[in-house]
Write a protein that holds these residues in place. Structure first.
Motif, PDB file in Angstrom:
ATOM      1  N   ASN A   8      15.911  71.382  29.064  1.00 56.00           N
ATOM      2  CA  ASN A   8      16.534  72.141  30.129  1.00 56.00           C
ATOM      3  C   ASN A   8      18.053  72.095  29.983  1.00 56.00           C
ATOM      4  OD1 ASN A   8      17.650  72.476  33.065  1.00 56.00           O
ATOM      5  ND2 ASN A   8      15.539  73.185  33.170  1.00 56.00           N
ATOM      6  N   ILE A   9      18.724  73.182  30.354  1.00 51.55           N
ATOM      7  CA  ILE A   9      20.176  73.229  30.180  1.00 51.55           C
ATOM      8  C   ILE A   9      20.893  72.195  31.044  1.00 51.55           C
ATOM      9  CG2 ILE A   9      20.219  75.645  29.453  1.00 51.55           C
ATOM     10  CD1 ILE A   9      21.075  76.414  32.282  1.00 51.55           C
ATOM     11  N   LYS A  10      20.232  71.735  32.124  1.00 53.73           N
ATOM     12  CA  LYS A  10      20.840  70.684  32.931  1.00 53.73           C
ATOM     13  C   LYS A  10      20.944  69.388  32.136  1.00 53.73           C
ATOM     14  CE  LYS A  10      19.208  72.593  37.321  1.00 53.73           C
ATOM     15  NZ  LYS A  10      18.313  72.386  38.496  1.00 53.73           N
ATOM     16  N   GLU A  11      19.964  69.152  31.256  1.00 58.09           N
ATOM     17  CA  GLU A  11      20.005  67.990  30.372  1.00 58.09           C
ATOM     18  C   GLU A  11      21.010  68.202  29.246  1.00 58.09           C
ATOM     19  OE1 GLU A  11      18.497  65.035  30.723  1.00 58.09           O
ATOM     20  OE2 GLU A  11      17.707  65.724  32.644  1.00 58.09           O
ATOM     21  N   THR A  12      21.059  69.406  28.726  1.00 54.21           N
ATOM     22  CA  THR A  12      22.018  69.714  27.661  1.00 54.21           C
ATOM     23  C   THR A  12      23.447  69.506  28.150  1.00 54.21           C
ATOM     24  OG1 THR A  12      20.491  71.411  26.872  1.00 54.21           O
ATOM     25  CG2 THR A  12      22.714  71.442  25.964  1.00 54.21           C
ATOM     26  N   GLU A  13      23.679  69.816  29.407  1.00 57.97           N
ATOM     27  CA  GLU A  13      25.023  69.684  29.972  1.00 57.97           C
ATOM     28  C   GLU A  13      25.472  68.223  30.000  1.00 57.97           C
ATOM     29  OE1 GLU A  13      27.516  71.986  33.467  1.00 57.97           O
ATOM     30  OE2 GLU A  13      25.366  71.602  33.751  1.00 57.97           O
ATOM     31  N   ARG A  14      24.523  67.293  29.951  1.00 58.28           N
ATOM     32  CA  ARG A  14      24.855  65.877  29.967  1.00 58.28           C
ATOM     33  C   ARG A  14      25.342  65.371  28.601  1.00 58.28           C
ATOM     34  NH1 ARG A  14      20.013  62.511  31.502  1.00 58.28           N
ATOM     35  NH2 ARG A  14      21.582  60.884  31.777  1.00 58.28           N
ATOM     36  N   GLU A  38      25.701  79.258  30.603  1.00 58.93           N
ATOM     37  CA  GLU A  38      24.282  79.120  30.281  1.00 58.93           C
ATOM     38  C   GLU A  38      24.016  79.445  28.816  1.00 58.93           C
ATOM     39  OE1 GLU A  38      21.625  81.180  32.840  1.00 58.93           O
ATOM     40  OE2 GLU A  38      21.880  79.764  34.485  1.00 58.93           O
ATOM     41  N   LEU A  41      25.081  76.471  26.749  1.00 55.21           N
ATOM     42  CA  LEU A  41      24.159  75.337  26.879  1.00 55.21           C
ATOM     43  C   LEU A  41      22.847  75.586  26.145  1.00 55.21           C
ATOM     44  CD1 LEU A  41      24.777  74.426  30.629  1.00 55.21           C
ATOM     45  CD2 LEU A  41      25.581  73.182  28.603  1.00 55.21           C
ATOM     46  N   GLU A  85      16.746  78.759  31.580  1.00 49.13           N
ATOM     47  CA  GLU A  85      17.168  77.364  31.637  1.00 49.13           C
ATOM     48  C   GLU A  85      16.658  76.529  30.468  1.00 49.13           C
ATOM     49  OE1 GLU A  85      15.831  75.858  35.374  1.00 49.13           O
ATOM     50  OE2 GLU A  85      17.409  76.854  36.520  1.00 49.13           O
ATOM     51  N   TRP A  86      15.987  77.155  29.487  1.00 44.41           N
ATOM     52  CA  TRP A  86      15.309  76.368  28.461  1.00 44.41           C
ATOM     53  C   TRP A  86      15.691  76.721  27.032  1.00 44.41           C
ATOM     54  CZ3 TRP A  86      12.731  72.188  29.972  1.00 44.41           C
ATOM     55  CH2 TRP A  86      12.326  72.115  31.309  1.00 44.41           C
ATOM     56  N   THR A 203      14.680  64.948  27.448  1.00 47.84           N
ATOM     57  CA  THR A 203      15.847  64.727  28.297  1.00 47.84           C
ATOM     58  C   THR A 203      16.982  64.162  27.460  1.00 47.84           C
ATOM     59  OG1 THR A 203      15.192  62.468  28.866  1.00 47.84           O
ATOM     60  CG2 THR A 203      14.350  64.249  30.264  1.00 47.84           C
TER      61      THR A 203
END
Length: 213
Positions: A8-14, A38, A41, A85-86, A203
């Motif tokens: 997920n891009i939220k994980e990529t952002e980390r 997006e 990411l 998001e993926w 993750t």
């Protein structure tokens, strides 16, 4: 066995800039050219998944003139995709293709040009969901064959793949699997009829020698 990895891009952002530059510098530089966050990411997510799934140096990944990724240093075949998001990477001992599309991103004008009559009839039963299923199967098949979008999508019917059947192209049989993953259609096409397909969500903390923001 086929393995599908998703991030997920939220994980990529980390992922830190340091981590990205170390493990996939070319893809990181490519991500900087995108205007929207997006897109950046998703691009970096593919780089992270390739590193995680294949554990090879980015410079060992090459692309055919049709855009199919490969490596001379690994026996496995692999395919990449991203949407919404993926980011996705699929690997197998045999040729494989993967695609993902958010359900609801339907382009019915496209369907009228590249879907065969049986697929259009199927589309009318549940437009958004069935469009995503058929479209991702066509994209995944194009990747498995190695032709990408240059494969004539209106020259074959994907519905047999939804019913456990196969499609024969140039003497090779291809099989497929499609599922709804959260709000997305995720399709995988492969050569081995008995292929077992596993799905793994990755993750940021699962990546080795990880450096997080």
């Amino acid at each position: 066995m086929a393995e599908i990895f998703l991030m997920n891009i939220k994980e990529t952002e980390r992922l830190s800039e340091e981590y990205c530059k170390l493990h996939f510098p070319k893809r990181f530089e490519r991500s900087l050219k995108y205007r929207f966050l997006e897109d950046k990411l998703r691009c970096k997510g593919v780089g992270a998944l390739l590193y995680y799934a294949l554990n090879i140096d980015e410079k060992d990944i090459k692309y055919t003139d049709k855009g199919k990724p490969y490596s001379d240093n690994r026996l496995e075949k692999f395919s990449i995709a991203h949407s919404g998001e993926w980011s996705v990477v699929a690997i197998s001992e045999n040729n494989i293709g993967v695609d993902i599309e958010k359900i609801g991103n339907s382009h019915f004008s496209v369907a009228s040009r590249v879907f065969v009559s049986e697929e259009i009839a199927f589309l009318n039963k549940c437009p958004d969901k069935n469009f995503a299923f058929v479209w991702t199967l066509k994209e995944a098949l194009g990747k498995a064959v190695g032709l990408g979008i240059s494969l004539k999508f209106n020259s074959f019917n994907t519905l047999p793949l939804l019913n456990g059947g196969s499609i024969n192209l140039s003497g090779q049989a291809y099989y497929g699997q499609t599922s709804a993953f959260e709000e997305y259609a995720l399709s995988c096409v492969f050569e081995n009829q008995s292929e077992d397909v596993s799905l793994k969500t990755v993750t940021a903390s699962m990546l080795t020698d990880i450096t997080l923001k």
